[in-house]
Design an enzyme around this catalytic site. Structure first.
Site, PDB file in Angstrom:
ATOM      1  N   ARG A  42      35.380  30.359  41.134  1.00 57.97           N
ATOM      2  CA  ARG A  42      34.401  30.667  42.205  1.00 57.97           C
ATOM      3  C   ARG A  42      33.438  31.628  41.737  1.00 57.97           C
ATOM      4  O   ARG A  42      33.793  32.711  41.702  1.00 57.97           O
ATOM      5  CB  ARG A  42      35.113  30.957  43.717  1.00 57.97           C
ATOM      6  CG  ARG A  42      34.407  30.738  44.834  1.00 57.97           C
ATOM      7  CD  ARG A  42      34.888  31.233  45.877  1.00 57.97           C
ATOM      8  NE  ARG A  42      34.966  32.817  45.983  1.00 57.97           N
ATOM      9  CZ  ARG A  42      35.772  33.671  46.220  1.00 57.97           C
ATOM     10  NH1 ARG A  42      36.987  33.317  46.530  1.00 57.97           N
ATOM     11  NH2 ARG A  42      35.523  34.940  46.120  1.00 57.97           N
ATOM     12  N   GLU A 101      30.124  38.121  40.766  1.00 59.62           N
ATOM     13  CA  GLU A 101      30.957  37.826  39.774  1.00 59.62           C
ATOM     14  C   GLU A 101      31.369  36.336  39.824  1.00 59.62           C
ATOM     15  O   GLU A 101      31.080  35.759  40.629  1.00 59.62           O
ATOM     16  CB  GLU A 101      32.141  39.012  39.860  1.00 59.62           C
ATOM     17  CG  GLU A 101      32.846  38.244  41.244  1.00 59.62           C
ATOM     18  CD  GLU A 101      34.568  38.877  41.398  1.00 59.62           C
ATOM     19  OE1 GLU A 101      35.030  39.287  40.265  1.00 59.62           O
ATOM     20  OE2 GLU A 101      34.933  38.749  42.408  1.00 59.62           O
ATOM     21  N   ASN A 140      35.174  34.401  39.637  1.00 58.01           N
ATOM     22  CA  ASN A 140      36.503  34.499  39.641  1.00 58.01           C
ATOM     23  C   ASN A 140      37.172  33.230  39.159  1.00 58.01           C
ATOM     24  O   ASN A 140      37.160  32.139  39.506  1.00 58.01           O
ATOM     25  CB  ASN A 140      36.995  34.553  41.140  1.00 58.01           C
ATOM     26  CG  ASN A 140      36.367  35.549  41.909  1.00 58.01           C
ATOM     27  OD1 ASN A 140      36.666  36.635  41.975  1.00 58.01           O
ATOM     28  ND2 ASN A 140      35.201  35.041  42.591  1.00 58.01           N
ATOM     29  N   SER A 143      40.355  32.217  46.001  1.00 57.24           N
ATOM     30  CA  SER A 143      41.070  31.889  47.421  1.00 57.24           C
ATOM     31  C   SER A 143      40.045  31.604  48.380  1.00 57.24           C
ATOM     32  O   SER A 143      38.760  31.558  48.085  1.00 57.24           O
ATOM     33  CB  SER A 143      41.894  32.744  47.791  1.00 57.24           C
ATOM     34  OG  SER A 143      41.514  33.777  48.038  1.00 57.24           O
ATOM     35  N   LYS A 172      35.214  41.471  34.117  1.00 63.42           N
ATOM     36  CA  LYS A 172      34.041  42.184  34.451  1.00 63.42           C
ATOM     37  C   LYS A 172      33.523  42.569  33.079  1.00 63.42           C
ATOM     38  O   LYS A 172      32.280  42.268  32.979  1.00 63.42           O
ATOM     39  CB  LYS A 172      34.160  43.216  35.159  1.00 63.42           C
ATOM     40  CG  LYS A 172      34.873  42.863  36.712  1.00 63.42           C
ATOM     41  CD  LYS A 172      34.221  43.218  37.877  1.00 63.42           C
ATOM     42  CE  LYS A 172      34.678  42.802  39.347  1.00 63.42           C
ATOM     43  NZ  LYS A 172      35.895  42.111  39.430  1.00 63.42           N
ATOM     44  N   LYS A 189      31.968  49.397  38.232  1.00 65.04           N
ATOM     45  CA  LYS A 189      33.283  48.489  38.460  1.00 65.04           C
ATOM     46  C   LYS A 189      34.426  48.482  37.175  1.00 65.04           C
ATOM     47  O   LYS A 189      33.930  48.615  36.337  1.00 65.04           O
ATOM     48  CB  LYS A 189      32.771  46.845  38.385  1.00 65.04           C
ATOM     49  CG  LYS A 189      31.620  46.573  39.474  1.00 65.04           C
ATOM     50  CD  LYS A 189      31.379  44.997  39.327  1.00 65.04           C
ATOM     51  CE  LYS A 189      30.518  44.594  40.429  1.00 65.04           C
ATOM     52  NZ  LYS A 189      30.611  43.047  40.686  1.00 65.04           N
ATOM     53  N   GLU A 248      40.519  42.943  40.082  1.00 65.29           N
ATOM     54  CA  GLU A 248      40.102  41.791  41.178  1.00 65.29           C
ATOM     55  C   GLU A 248      40.558  42.397  42.476  1.00 65.29           C
ATOM     56  O   GLU A 248      41.578  42.964  42.687  1.00 65.29           O
ATOM     57  CB  GLU A 248      40.590  40.489  40.608  1.00 65.29           C
ATOM     58  CG  GLU A 248      40.034  40.179  39.057  1.00 65.29           C
ATOM     59  CD  GLU A 248      38.904  39.952  38.945  1.00 65.29           C
ATOM     60  OE1 GLU A 248      38.107  39.457  39.897  1.00 65.29           O
ATOM     61  OE2 GLU A 248      38.348  40.482  37.630  1.00 65.29           O
ATOM     62  N   GLY A 249      40.077  41.537  43.415  1.00 72.35           N
ATOM     63  CA  GLY A 249      40.887  41.696  44.623  1.00 72.35           C
ATOM     64  C   GLY A 249      40.002  42.486  45.762  1.00 72.35           C
ATOM     65  O   GLY A 249      40.644  42.593  46.735  1.00 72.35           O
ATOM     66  N   ARG A 297      31.006  34.183  53.089  1.00 76.82           N
ATOM     67  CA  ARG A 297      31.799  35.542  53.707  1.00 76.82           C
ATOM     68  C   ARG A 297      30.739  36.541  53.913  1.00 76.82           C
ATOM     69  O   ARG A 297      29.816  36.747  53.357  1.00 76.82           O
ATOM     70  CB  ARG A 297      32.779  36.095  52.607  1.00 76.82           C
ATOM     71  CG  ARG A 297      34.010  35.301  52.219  1.00 76.82           C
ATOM     72  CD  ARG A 297      34.469  35.753  50.910  1.00 76.82           C
ATOM     73  NE  ARG A 297      33.778  35.935  49.939  1.00 76.82           N
ATOM     74  CZ  ARG A 297      34.125  36.594  48.602  1.00 76.82           C
ATOM     75  NH1 ARG A 297      35.197  37.265  48.694  1.00 76.82           N
ATOM     76  NH2 ARG A 297      33.424  36.610  47.707  1.00 76.82           N
TER      77      ARG A 297
HETATM   78  P1  ADP Z   1      36.261  41.938  43.152  1.00 74.51           P
HETATM   79  O1  ADP Z   1      36.777  41.225  41.760  1.00 74.51           O
HETATM   80  O2  ADP Z   1      37.443  43.162  43.694  1.00 74.51           O
HETATM   81  O3  ADP Z   1      36.017  40.986  44.156  1.00 74.51           O
HETATM   82  P2  ADP Z   1      33.523  41.996  43.140  1.00 74.51           P
HETATM   83  O4  ADP Z   1      32.459  42.184  41.719  1.00 74.51           O
HETATM   84  O5  ADP Z   1      33.367  40.918  43.665  1.00 74.51           O
HETATM   85  O6  ADP Z   1      34.960  42.645  42.743  1.00 74.51           O
HETATM   86  O7  ADP Z   1      33.065  42.946  44.114  1.00 74.51           O
HETATM   87  C1  ADP Z   1      33.833  43.318  45.375  1.00 74.51           C
HETATM   88  C2  ADP Z   1      32.553  43.459  46.393  1.00 74.51           C
HETATM   89  O8  ADP Z   1      31.516  44.384  46.250  1.00 74.51           O
HETATM   90  C3  ADP Z   1      31.792  42.075  46.566  1.00 74.51           C
HETATM   91  O9  ADP Z   1      32.340  41.243  47.342  1.00 74.51           O
HETATM   92  C4  ADP Z   1      30.502  42.756  47.073  1.00 74.51           C
HETATM   93  O10 ADP Z   1      30.519  42.826  48.670  1.00 74.51           O
HETATM   94  C5  ADP Z   1      30.471  44.073  46.481  1.00 74.51           C
HETATM   95  N1  ADP Z   1      29.645  44.070  45.317  1.00 74.51           N
HETATM   96  C6  ADP Z   1      30.010  44.097  44.055  1.00 74.51           C
HETATM   97  N2  ADP Z   1      29.020  43.763  43.095  1.00 74.51           N
HETATM   98  C7  ADP Z   1      28.059  44.216  43.960  1.00 74.51           C
HETATM   99  C8  ADP Z   1      26.576  44.508  43.726  1.00 74.51           C
HETATM  100  N3  ADP Z   1      26.109  44.477  42.471  1.00 74.51           N
HETATM  101  N4  ADP Z   1      25.748  44.724  44.615  1.00 74.51           N
HETATM  102  C9  ADP Z   1      26.203  44.869  45.740  1.00 74.51           C
HETATM  103  N5  ADP Z   1      27.369  44.561  46.074  1.00 74.51           N
HETATM  104  C10 ADP Z   1      28.171  44.256  45.330  1.00 74.51           C
HETATM  105 MG    MG Z   2      34.838  39.300  44.362  1.00 72.45          MG
END
Ligand code: ADP
Ligand code: MG
Length: 427
Positions: free
Chosen positions: A83, A102, A104, A109, A261, A317, A321-322, A403
């Site tokens: 996804r 990102e 996944n 899910s 990442k 970051k 994940e999660g 979401r």
């Molecule tokens: P995870 O693997 O924990 O899902 P993500 O990279 O998806 O990691 O980051 C988790 C959440 O943080 C995202 O769903 C988003 O809401 C926020 N986020 C992540 N990266 C960014 C970004 N570059 N700018 C703004 N919000 C972000």
């Molecule tokens: Mg995410």
């Protein structure tokens, strides 16, 4: 036990139609890319080298990856379910742009539950006397799309009596999401088992066919295994056993590593996409157009100082994940100050913070008061592909997930208790 409804928005949220189409149009390219990375040992080794030295979880995954390659792969059919997640970045002139958060590649899910949110939002709009608007909501059924991929992999594995195994967590907060996909498989006369005790019950025969309790397993669909807490020493053993097997793993360990990442950050370096996808210039251009600024914190990279001076423009970051792991604002500044000269910094990446235009909605969650919130949304597109040997036999997008969360939460998805399920209303 206690059952709660999955949280959702009262109303669908506006999504720019052109960006929605762009996200769908690039999904097959991302499928190709993830698959190419998973087959490129040299790339994975080089990209993850510094991370492995400081991040134990990635290191352990990588160790299994190399162990399995040394022995030689028994697996011949490969199934990817991913996804790709995006936000709509508001440019200086107010025009929104699609930016990837990102991708996944393991346990992506909410494809199941979101196949039902459309009906909820259609009903809400009708109840408000807006049946015209209700008819504009797009069909969406990731459950079916994901199941079709699993079914194809099962079929190519080639044993009628073999089952599909969903590998699940001990505490299953998201079981109904998984059941939606499972039921699609039963409807196609494919038997599904839900397990977690591979260490006790799993075994391989001489041809490295996988058996659980004496039942042959054709496809292992991971709905866990993406966070360190999923692994004790027995589960690491079990993971090795599964990876060594002939069963189709969704994902295999190489594809899980392709979703880290650190790999995402490396992809944004000039020339990397071209090297990974030679002869696919258009795919490369479509993919690159979705990238936000991504920066490594390796020796010689100067971004740490910039982010310390202006933390609100960045997200830091770790390789996790999660949801709920990233660092923002003052916390980002403090952590960067601390790690900027230590090897530990290589377990993080730095990313431009995406700043979408907020809009108002109600976030409905069990036991929470009803109030209007300023919200931002994240769009995910499901991708599914199947490869047999070197040949791609399926490469599709399989529906979407929207979401939405209140702006005061910087981080976190639905499972993390922050975001809620939504439906895009294209504008
Ligand atoms: P995870 O693997 O924990 O899902 P993500 O990279 O998806 O990691 O980051 C988790 C959440 O943080 C995202 O769903 C988003 O809401 C926020 N986020 C992540 N990266 C960014 C970004 N570059 N700018 C703004 N919000 C972000
Ligand atoms: Mg995410």
């Amino acid at each position: 036990q206690v059952v709660n409804y999955a949280p959702f928005t009262l109303f669908p949220s506006a999504v720019p139609g052109a960006l929605f189409e762009q996200a769908y149009a690039v999904q097959q390219d991302f499928n190709l890319l993830v698959d190419a990375i998973s087959q490129n040992k040299e790339f994975l080794e080089r990209t993850l080298a510094s991370t492995i030295r400081v991040d134990d979880f990635t290191a352990r995954l990588f160790k299994i990856y190399t162990q399995v390659l040394e022995e030689g792969l028994a697996q011949a059919v490969f199934l990817g379910i991913n996804r790709s997640d995006y936000m709509f970045d508001r440019g200086v002139d107010g025009t929104p742009a699609l930016k990837q958060i990102e991708i996944n590649t393991i346990a992506a899910s909410f494809g199941g539950l979101t196949s039902r949110t459309l009906a909820v939002h259609r009903h809400v709009l009708k109840a408000l006397g807006k049946s015209e608007e209700a008819s504009h909501l797009l069909p969406n059924n990731p459950s079916e799309g994901l199941a079709l991929g699993i079914a194809k992999a099962w079929e190519l594995y080639g044993s009628q009596s073999a089952v599909v195994m969903f590998l699940v967590e001990e505490v299953q907060r998201n079981i109904f999401d998984q059941r939606c996909i499972e039921n699609e498989l039963w409807n196609r006369n494919i038997r599904v088992i839900r397990k977690r005790d591979v260490f006790e019950k799993g075994s391989l025969d001489d041809a490295r066919r996988l058996y659980m309790d004496g039942q042959e397993v054709a496809v292992v669909y991971y709905r866990e295994g993406y966070v360190p807490k999923n692994y004790d020493s027995q589960n690491w053993e079990a993971r090795l056993l599964l990876e060594r097997s002939k069963a189709v793993k969704c994902p295999d360990i190489a594809t899980q590593l392709a979703g880290t990442k650190k790999v995402q950050q490396e992809l944004s370096r000039p020339g990397t996409l071209e090297r990974l996808l030679p002869g696919h210039a258009e795919s490369v251009a479509r993919i690159r157009a979705t990238f936000a600024g991504l920066y490594s914190l390796e020796e010689g990279d100067k971004m740490a100082a910039t982010a310390i001076a202006d933390p609100d423009w960045f997200v830091l970051k770790p390789q996790r994940e999660g949801g709920g792991n990233n660092l923002y604002g003052e916390e980002l500044r403090q952590v960067l100050e601390k790690i900027k000269d230590s090897p530990e910094r290589t377990s993080y990446i730095l990313m431009d913070k995406i700043k979408p235009q907020p809009s108002k909605n109600y976030l409905l969650r069990a036991h929470s008061p009803l109030k209007v919130s300023e919200c931002i949304s994240e769009l995910g597109i499901f991708g599914v592909y199947v490869r047999q040997g070197k040949e791609m036999v399926m490469n599709k997008s399989a529906g979407h997930l929207l979401r939405t969360k209140a702006v005061e939460h910087a981080d976190g998805g639905v499972a993390a208790g922050v975001a809620v399920l939504d439906t895009p209303y294209l504008v």
